[in-house]
Design a protein around this motif. Structure first.
Motif: not given
Length: 62
Positions: A18-35
């Motif tokens: 599934t491709t999620y469009p701009p504006g989609t809220q996400v839960a984030i884990n991790g830090r740095g240049s990729s999460v």
């Protein structure tokens, strides 16, 4: 510790295909240049430039 939230600023494909469009809220884990980000259990590996942290959909509309 509170869950970190972010908002996609570009379209991003999840592991499910599934491709999620701009504006989609996400839960984030991790830090740095990729999460690791999650939307309803779907995993999205995000680069730093694909999301904005701490911006809610309602704030973008105002």
């Amino acid at each position: 510790m509170a869950q970190r939230l972010g908002t996609l600023i570009v379209p991003v494909p999840g592991l499910s295909g599934t491709t999620y469009p701009p504006g989609t809220q996400v839960a984030i884990n991790g830090r740095g240049s990729s999460v690791d980000a999650f939307v309803d259990g779907d995993w999205l590996p995000l680069a730093w430039w694909e999301f904005a942290e701490g911006i809610s959909e309602g704030a973008a509309e105002g």
